[in-house]
Write a protein that holds these residues in place. Structure first.
Motif, PDB file in Angstrom:
ATOM      1  N   SER A 216       0.634   7.101   3.883  1.00  0.00           N
ATOM      2  CA  SER A 216       1.553   7.433   4.913  1.00  0.00           C
ATOM      3  C   SER A 216       1.222   6.319   6.155  1.00  0.00           C
ATOM      4  O   SER A 216       2.188   5.945   6.879  1.00  0.00           O
ATOM      5  CB  SER A 216       1.197   8.566   5.544  1.00  0.00           C
ATOM      6  OG  SER A 216      -0.004   8.973   6.036  1.00  0.00           O
ATOM      7  N   THR A 217       0.028   5.655   6.304  1.00  0.00           N
ATOM      8  CA  THR A 217      -0.005   4.737   7.277  1.00  0.00           C
ATOM      9  C   THR A 217       0.825   3.471   7.484  1.00  0.00           C
ATOM     10  O   THR A 217       1.227   3.198   8.377  1.00  0.00           O
ATOM     11  CB  THR A 217      -1.657   4.493   7.312  1.00  0.00           C
ATOM     12  OG1 THR A 217      -2.623   5.321   7.312  1.00  0.00           O
ATOM     13  CG2 THR A 217      -2.045   3.603   8.522  1.00  0.00           C
TER      14      THR A 217
ATOM     15  N   HIS B 234     -12.023   5.480  -0.524  1.00  0.00           N
ATOM     16  CA  HIS B 234     -10.965   4.623  -1.698  1.00  0.00           C
ATOM     17  C   HIS B 234      -9.987   3.907  -0.871  1.00  0.00           C
ATOM     18  O   HIS B 234      -9.927   4.059   0.148  1.00  0.00           O
ATOM     19  CB  HIS B 234     -10.386   5.874  -2.405  1.00  0.00           C
ATOM     20  CG  HIS B 234      -9.090   6.491  -2.054  1.00  0.00           C
ATOM     21  ND1 HIS B 234      -9.021   7.587  -1.110  1.00  0.00           N
ATOM     22  CD2 HIS B 234      -7.814   6.179  -2.052  1.00  0.00           C
ATOM     23  CE1 HIS B 234      -7.672   7.871  -1.033  1.00  0.00           C
ATOM     24  NE2 HIS B 234      -6.984   7.001  -1.406  1.00  0.00           N
ATOM     25  N   THR B 235      -9.538   3.084  -1.985  1.00  0.00           N
ATOM     26  CA  THR B 235      -8.457   2.096  -1.460  1.00  0.00           C
ATOM     27  C   THR B 235      -7.546   2.005  -3.014  1.00  0.00           C
ATOM     28  O   THR B 235      -8.174   2.024  -3.876  1.00  0.00           O
ATOM     29  CB  THR B 235      -8.821   0.897  -1.027  1.00  0.00           C
ATOM     30  OG1 THR B 235      -7.704  -0.023  -0.500  1.00  0.00           O
ATOM     31  CG2 THR B 235      -9.808  -0.002  -2.265  1.00  0.00           C
ATOM     32  N   ALA B 236      -6.211   1.646  -2.621  1.00  0.00           N
ATOM     33  CA  ALA B 236      -5.373   1.813  -3.701  1.00  0.00           C
ATOM     34  C   ALA B 236      -5.543   3.049  -4.539  1.00  0.00           C
ATOM     35  O   ALA B 236      -5.672   4.099  -3.907  1.00  0.00           O
ATOM     36  CB  ALA B 236      -5.279   0.592  -4.552  1.00  0.00           C
ATOM     37  N   SER B 237      -5.662   2.962  -5.661  1.00  0.00           N
ATOM     38  CA  SER B 237      -6.146   4.140  -6.373  1.00  0.00           C
ATOM     39  C   SER B 237      -7.670   4.019  -7.225  1.00  0.00           C
ATOM     40  O   SER B 237      -7.830   4.430  -8.126  1.00  0.00           O
ATOM     41  CB  SER B 237      -4.996   4.876  -7.206  1.00  0.00           C
ATOM     42  OG  SER B 237      -4.101   5.435  -6.704  1.00  0.00           O
TER      43      SER B 237
ATOM     44  N   LYS C  62     -10.431   8.341   9.638  1.00  0.00           N
ATOM     45  CA  LYS C  62     -10.870   7.278   8.824  1.00  0.00           C
ATOM     46  C   LYS C  62     -12.029   6.775   9.486  1.00  0.00           C
ATOM     47  O   LYS C  62     -12.726   6.025   8.926  1.00  0.00           O
ATOM     48  CB  LYS C  62      -9.725   6.286   8.773  1.00  0.00           C
ATOM     49  CG  LYS C  62      -8.217   6.700   8.001  1.00  0.00           C
ATOM     50  CD  LYS C  62      -8.458   7.378   6.601  1.00  0.00           C
ATOM     51  CE  LYS C  62      -7.259   7.803   6.389  1.00  0.00           C
ATOM     52  NZ  LYS C  62      -6.112   6.789   6.150  1.00  0.00           N
TER      53      LYS C  62
ATOM     54  N   SER D  12       0.850  -1.157  -0.001  1.00  0.00           N
ATOM     55  CA  SER D  12       0.050   0.104   0.012  1.00  0.00           C
ATOM     56  C   SER D  12       0.843   1.218   0.126  1.00  0.00           C
ATOM     57  O   SER D  12       1.962   1.158   0.328  1.00  0.00           O
ATOM     58  CB  SER D  12      -0.792   0.064   1.310  1.00  0.00           C
ATOM     59  OG  SER D  12      -1.539   1.208   1.505  1.00  0.00           O
ATOM     60  N   GLY D  13       0.159   2.524  -0.477  1.00  0.00           N
ATOM     61  CA  GLY D  13       0.821   3.622  -0.487  1.00  0.00           C
ATOM     62  C   GLY D  13       0.664   4.411   0.704  1.00  0.00           C
ATOM     63  O   GLY D  13       0.065   3.961   1.662  1.00  0.00           O
TER      64      GLY D  13
ATOM     65  N   ARG E 218      -2.347   8.497 -12.101  1.00  0.00           N
ATOM     66  CA  ARG E 218      -1.930   7.179 -11.126  1.00  0.00           C
ATOM     67  C   ARG E 218      -2.229   5.967 -11.796  1.00  0.00           C
ATOM     68  O   ARG E 218      -2.932   5.838 -12.865  1.00  0.00           O
ATOM     69  CB  ARG E 218      -3.088   7.152  -9.844  1.00  0.00           C
ATOM     70  CG  ARG E 218      -2.815   8.391  -8.836  1.00  0.00           C
ATOM     71  CD  ARG E 218      -4.244   8.288  -8.086  1.00  0.00           C
ATOM     72  NE  ARG E 218      -4.092   9.363  -6.774  1.00  0.00           N
ATOM     73  CZ  ARG E 218      -3.840   9.033  -5.475  1.00  0.00           C
ATOM     74  NH1 ARG E 218      -3.706   7.615  -5.521  1.00  0.00           N
ATOM     75  NH2 ARG E 218      -3.771   9.872  -4.604  1.00  0.00           N
TER      76      ARG E 218
ATOM     77  N   LEU F 220      -6.955   2.846   3.403  1.00  0.00           N
ATOM     78  CA  LEU F 220      -8.414   3.363   3.300  1.00  0.00           C
ATOM     79  C   LEU F 220      -8.431   4.775   3.350  1.00  0.00           C
ATOM     80  O   LEU F 220      -7.998   5.408   4.506  1.00  0.00           O
ATOM     81  CB  LEU F 220      -9.332   2.680   4.238  1.00  0.00           C
ATOM     82  CG  LEU F 220     -10.945   2.904   4.114  1.00  0.00           C
ATOM     83  CD1 LEU F 220     -11.309   2.440   2.846  1.00  0.00           C
ATOM     84  CD2 LEU F 220     -11.769   2.654   5.333  1.00  0.00           C
ATOM     85  N   GLY F 221      -8.655   5.621   2.118  1.00  0.00           N
ATOM     86  CA  GLY F 221      -8.958   6.929   2.322  1.00  0.00           C
ATOM     87  C   GLY F 221     -10.171   7.475   3.123  1.00  0.00           C
ATOM     88  O   GLY F 221     -11.092   6.499   3.224  1.00  0.00           O
TER      89      GLY F 221
ATOM     90  N   ARG G 101       1.546   6.754  -7.537  1.00  0.00           N
ATOM     91  CA  ARG G 101       1.271   8.019  -8.120  1.00  0.00           C
ATOM     92  C   ARG G 101       2.263   8.432  -9.483  1.00  0.00           C
ATOM     93  O   ARG G 101       3.447   8.132  -8.880  1.00  0.00           O
ATOM     94  CB  ARG G 101       1.500   9.046  -7.076  1.00  0.00           C
ATOM     95  CG  ARG G 101       0.260   9.173  -5.722  1.00  0.00           C
ATOM     96  CD  ARG G 101       0.920   8.006  -4.953  1.00  0.00           C
ATOM     97  NE  ARG G 101      -0.010   8.120  -3.644  1.00  0.00           N
ATOM     98  CZ  ARG G 101       0.019   8.796  -2.545  1.00  0.00           C
ATOM     99  NH1 ARG G 101       0.844   9.939  -2.533  1.00  0.00           N
ATOM    100  NH2 ARG G 101      -0.711   8.878  -1.541  1.00  0.00           N
TER     101      ARG G 101
HETATM  102  C1  6PG Z   1      -2.444   6.034  -2.564  1.00  0.00           C
HETATM  103  C2  6PG Z   1      -2.666   4.830  -1.320  1.00  0.00           C
HETATM  104  C3  6PG Z   1      -4.130   5.129  -0.831  1.00  0.00           C
HETATM  105  C4  6PG Z   1      -3.878   5.236   0.543  1.00  0.00           C
HETATM  106  C5  6PG Z   1      -5.074   5.998   1.424  1.00  0.00           C
HETATM  107  C6  6PG Z   1      -4.657   6.195   2.752  1.00  0.00           C
HETATM  108  O1  6PG Z   1      -1.519   5.781  -3.114  1.00  0.00           O
HETATM  109  O2  6PG Z   1      -3.091   7.231  -2.138  1.00  0.00           O
HETATM  110  O3  6PG Z   1      -2.377   3.745  -1.675  1.00  0.00           O
HETATM  111  O4  6PG Z   1      -4.830   4.276  -1.172  1.00  0.00           O
HETATM  112  O5  6PG Z   1      -3.501   3.944   1.258  1.00  0.00           O
HETATM  113  O6  6PG Z   1      -5.272   6.919   0.758  1.00  0.00           O
HETATM  114  O7  6PG Z   1      -3.558   6.910   2.655  1.00  0.00           O
HETATM  115  P1  6PG Z   1      -2.982   7.333   4.246  1.00  0.00           P
HETATM  116  O8  6PG Z   1      -2.294   6.169   4.828  1.00  0.00           O
HETATM  117  O9  6PG Z   1      -1.921   8.361   3.935  1.00  0.00           O
HETATM  118  O10 6PG Z   1      -4.032   8.148   4.852  1.00  0.00           O
END
Ligand code: 6PG
Length: 240
Positions: A42-43, A145-148, A198, A39-40, A175, A140-141, A73
């Motif tokens: 910050s979490t 959203h998840t991933a993109s 979240k 996953s991307g 993305r 999870l945004g 991204r």
């Molecule tokens: C991305 C991520 C995205 C991310 C969520 C949570 O590249 O944007 O994969 O899905 O997991 O946006 O992001 P945070 O961990 O920064 O809250």
């Protein structure tokens, strides 16, 4: 679905690292390799940092680990938004995963080509068999959203392709993302969700009515695999 709440991000991250290490050991023992899509955001940074330290730095069979990403991204590696750069700096630069086994998403100037190239990479890796990643980490945004895979995005409708090029309205970057087609074929999918921001999305995704176009996190349902939700107390505060 396995929902595991933790008091804070540190213990949540430790649990995610332990899950990674357990699955890696099992996969390497039984199949000689372990494939993970990261996953991307910050979490997961803390999870990645923990995996770069003892005991995991010394215990995980890194030579048999193959690293992919769930999304990227399309920014230069020097850009702080680059998911691959975050994982390398926090973790991969500190463990002996062969560089040939680290597969960042290349955002080709023609975004669609980048997505297709990544799908080809998976097809080669899985030798034409179904793409059963051993582990997919997801975030999870706050918008669900998840991933993109963002609300109301065309990528949500993908039923064939394993990757998609994504343009998020209002974002100045493009993305590339894995689609639910490949994510839901994974052996294990683990969401890592932390923070009060979240809480609303987590409650809606897990306890609200089914509305995957608005809440793409609801699209993640492994067909023949395990789904973990690793959450901290702040993110789970709205759950009943
Ligand atoms: C991305 C991520 C995205 C991310 C969520 C949570 O590249 O944007 O994969 O899905 O997991 O946006 O992001 P945070 O961990 O920064 O809250």
């Amino acid at each position: 679905m396995i929902l595991q709440p933790f008091p804070d991000l540190e213990r949540l991250s430790l649990a995610a690292a332990q899950l990674f290490a357990r699955l890696a050991a099992e996969a390497v023992k039984t199949r000689g390799r372990f494939s993970v899509a990261l996953s991307g955001g910050s979490t997961p940074r803390r999870t990645y940092e923990i995996l770069a330290q003892p005991p995991y730095r010394d215990e995980v069979p890194w030579g048999c680990v193959h690293v992919f990403w769930g999304d990227e991204r399309c920014v230069p590696p020097s850009d702080s938004r680059c998911n691959a750069s975050m994982a390398r700096e926090a973790w991969l630069n500190h463990v002996p995963v062969p560089s040939t086994q680290i597969h960042p998403i290349s955002c080709h100037p023609a975004q669609e080509i980048g997505a297709r190239e990544y799908e080809s990479l998976f097809r080669d890796f899985f030798g034409g068999k179904p793409p059963r990643l051993d582990l997919v980490f997801l975030g999870l945004g706050a918008d669900g959203h998840t991933a993109s895979l963002f609300p109301n995005n065309a990528a949500l409708n993908e039923r064939e392709r394993w990757t998609a090029a994504v343009q998020v309205p209002g974002e100045d970057i493009r993305r590339v993302t894995l689609t639910p087609v490949i994510i839901n074929q994974a052996a294990v999918v683990a969401f890592i969700v932390a923070g009060a921001a979240k809480a609303g999305a987590l409650k809606e995704v897990l306890q609200g009515p089914r509305d995957p176009r608005r809440l793409p996190g609801q699209l993640i349902e492994p067909e023949n695999g395990e789904l973990y939700w690793l959450v901290d107390r702040d993110a789970a505060q709205a759950m009943s």
